[in-house]
Write a protein that holds these residues in place. Structure first.
Motif, PDB file in Angstrom:
ATOM      1  N   UNK A 155       0.868  -1.180   0.000  1.00 50.80           N
ATOM      2  CA  UNK A 155       0.000   0.000   0.000  1.00 50.80           C
ATOM      3  C   UNK A 155       0.898   1.222   0.000  1.00 50.80           C
ATOM      4  N   UNK A 156       0.432   2.279  -0.630  1.00 51.37           N
ATOM      5  CA  UNK A 156       1.205   3.518  -0.731  1.00 51.37           C
ATOM      6  C   UNK A 156       0.556   4.561   0.168  1.00 51.37           C
ATOM      7  N   UNK A 157       1.263   4.977   1.211  1.00 53.71           N
ATOM      8  CA  UNK A 157       0.683   5.939   2.163  1.00 53.71           C
ATOM      9  C   UNK A 157       0.311   7.258   1.486  1.00 53.71           C
ATOM     10  N   UNK A 158       0.983   7.591   0.394  1.00 52.18           N
ATOM     11  CA  UNK A 158       0.676   8.855  -0.283  1.00 52.18           C
ATOM     12  C   UNK A 158      -0.649   8.804  -1.035  1.00 52.18           C
ATOM     13  N   UNK A 250      -2.171   2.304   6.110  1.00 52.02           N
ATOM     14  CA  UNK A 250      -1.585   3.367   5.298  1.00 52.02           C
ATOM     15  C   UNK A 250      -2.354   4.671   5.441  1.00 52.02           C
ATOM     16  N   UNK A 251      -3.652   4.556   5.726  1.00 50.78           N
ATOM     17  CA  UNK A 251      -4.501   5.729   5.910  1.00 50.78           C
ATOM     18  C   UNK A 251      -4.448   6.267   7.339  1.00 50.78           C
ATOM     19  N   UNK A 252      -3.689   5.586   8.222  1.00 49.71           N
ATOM     20  CA  UNK A 252      -3.504   6.100   9.571  1.00 49.71           C
ATOM     21  C   UNK A 252      -4.460   5.575  10.611  1.00 49.71           C
ATOM     22  N   UNK A 299      -0.531   6.595  13.477  1.00 46.92           N
ATOM     23  CA  UNK A 299       0.727   7.062  12.894  1.00 46.92           C
ATOM     24  C   UNK A 299       1.769   5.949  12.903  1.00 46.92           C
ATOM     25  N   UNK A 300       1.770   5.143  13.975  1.00 49.67           N
ATOM     26  CA  UNK A 300       2.685   3.990  14.028  1.00 49.67           C
ATOM     27  C   UNK A 300       2.315   2.957  12.968  1.00 49.67           C
ATOM     28  N   UNK A 301       1.015   2.757  12.746  1.00 48.93           N
ATOM     29  CA  UNK A 301       0.559   1.827  11.711  1.00 48.93           C
ATOM     30  C   UNK A 301       1.001   2.292  10.337  1.00 48.93           C
ATOM     31  N   UNK A 302       0.909   3.588  10.093  1.00 51.07           N
ATOM     32  CA  UNK A 302       1.335   4.137   8.803  1.00 51.07           C
ATOM     33  C   UNK A 302       2.832   3.903   8.585  1.00 51.07           C
TER      34      UNK A 302
END
Length: 343
Positions: A155-158, A250-252, A299-302
């Protein structure tokens, strides 16, 4: 679409459309793709844009068009034995991707064949067709007897919106739950989260009020607004995460679930894991009541996704898998002009 004979240069990748989120990852390769749609057993005849947009540099094709074109592909990406049979007359390296455990597939399809006999049949078939095999996880590869070559999901966090968490609710994205209650530990899910504010998204015709997202933009908005995400799965039949779980991370969103040995969640850091439904329920209530805690864990998951499940990592591993498939194919061509299974 007309597949021009001018493109018979062995540079394009052909991929059978198993499901849109997985195929969408192939855009990270920066290669030209032909995506086969209109396959039997799919919920839609074409590409389901509600799940993902068509990957860049892609064209949607029908199998009959591909077969008429006689195009030689750099790699033919398949997902089951039917795909391999359909591609038997095409030129190019062959890659089989395993997306589920054999035991899970047998349970979902109520199959009564012997697992060991079927594993043997699959191994013989991929050998005859000179096919390289990869799996999306160690668990799934091991269940089929192919655990050496793993290309994990990504997955791409952006791709996702900034997390808001303004809805004090949990979220789960899952399809066809009524067909997979054991695989998804649905009874455990209900005991842990029943009565709590939880949104269920997915294609589940038997569940009142449950529907898929209206599109990827809608799904990204849903992810950004919910407080935490849920994933439960039987450790013998399914991984401790799936594509939707990685999307949520990725979405936080922090993730809650059973204490699965392959979960990417660090308990107490990027989510909470427990095999006690009452305990997991208490963790869910904490996140429902404490947005700041949910934000820190999200945030840690991301960060976990960025480090371990990035598009860059997926592209490198998948490119290596295609190179291995090419070696298998070229070696077979040096020994015979055609595989015995094609006669």
């Amino acid at each position: 679409m007309n597949i021009s004979s001018n493109s018979r240069n062995g540079k394009r990748i052909l991929v059978f459309n198993c499901h849109e989120p997985w195929v969408y990852q192939l855009g990270a390769l920066g290669r030209d793709l032909d995506v086969v749609v209109g396959l039997r057993g799919r919920h839609t005849d074409g590409w389901d844009a509600r799940m993902r947009p068509v990957p860049p540099n892609s064209r949607l094709v029908r199998l009959e068009e591909v077969l008429r074109s006689k195009e030689v592909y750099a790699c033919i990406v398949t997902h089951n034995l039917t795909d391999l049979l359909e591609a038997k007359s095409l030129g190019g390296a062959r890659l089989l991707v395993l997306h589920e455990t054999l035991d899970g597939a047998m349970r979902e399809q109520s199959s009564n064949f012997q697992a060991e006999e079927f594993r043997s049949t699959v191994k013989k078939f991929v050998r005859l067709t000179h096919t390289h095999v990869i799996a999306v996880s160690q668990l799934k590869g091991r269940s089929w007897g192919f655990e050496r070559n793993i290309v994990t999901l990504s997955a791409d966090t952006s791709d996702y919106l900034p997390w808001q968490g303004d809805l004090a609710r949990g979220l789960r994205v899952a399809n066809q739950i009524e067909r997979r209650p054991r695989v998804l530990l649905w009874d455990y899910h209900q005991r842990a989260f029943g009565g709590l504010p939880v949104t269920l998204v997915g294609n589940n015709p038997g569940m009142d009020g449950v529907k898929p997202s209206e599109g990827w933009s809608d799904l990204k908005n849903i992810l950004s607004r919910h407080r935490y995400y849920i994933h439960t799965a039987d450790p013998n039949l399914e991984d401790g995460y799936n594509m939707a779980t990685l999307e949520a991370m990725a979405a936080g969103l922090p993730v809650l679930g059973n204490a699965h040995p392959t979960s990417p969640v660090e308990h107490g850091v990027s989510g909470f894991l427990s095999d006690n439904p009452d305990e997991l329920r208490a963790y869910a209530q904490r996140l429902t009541d404490d947005r700041d805690l949910a934000q820190r864990m999200g945030e840690a998951a991301r960060r976990t996704v960025s480090l371990n499940f990035s598009y860059t990592l997926f592209a490198r591993r998948f490119s290596e898998a295609m190179a291995a498939a090419r070696q298998v194919w070229e070696k077979s061509e040096n020994h015979s002009s055609q595989s015995p299974v094609f006669h």
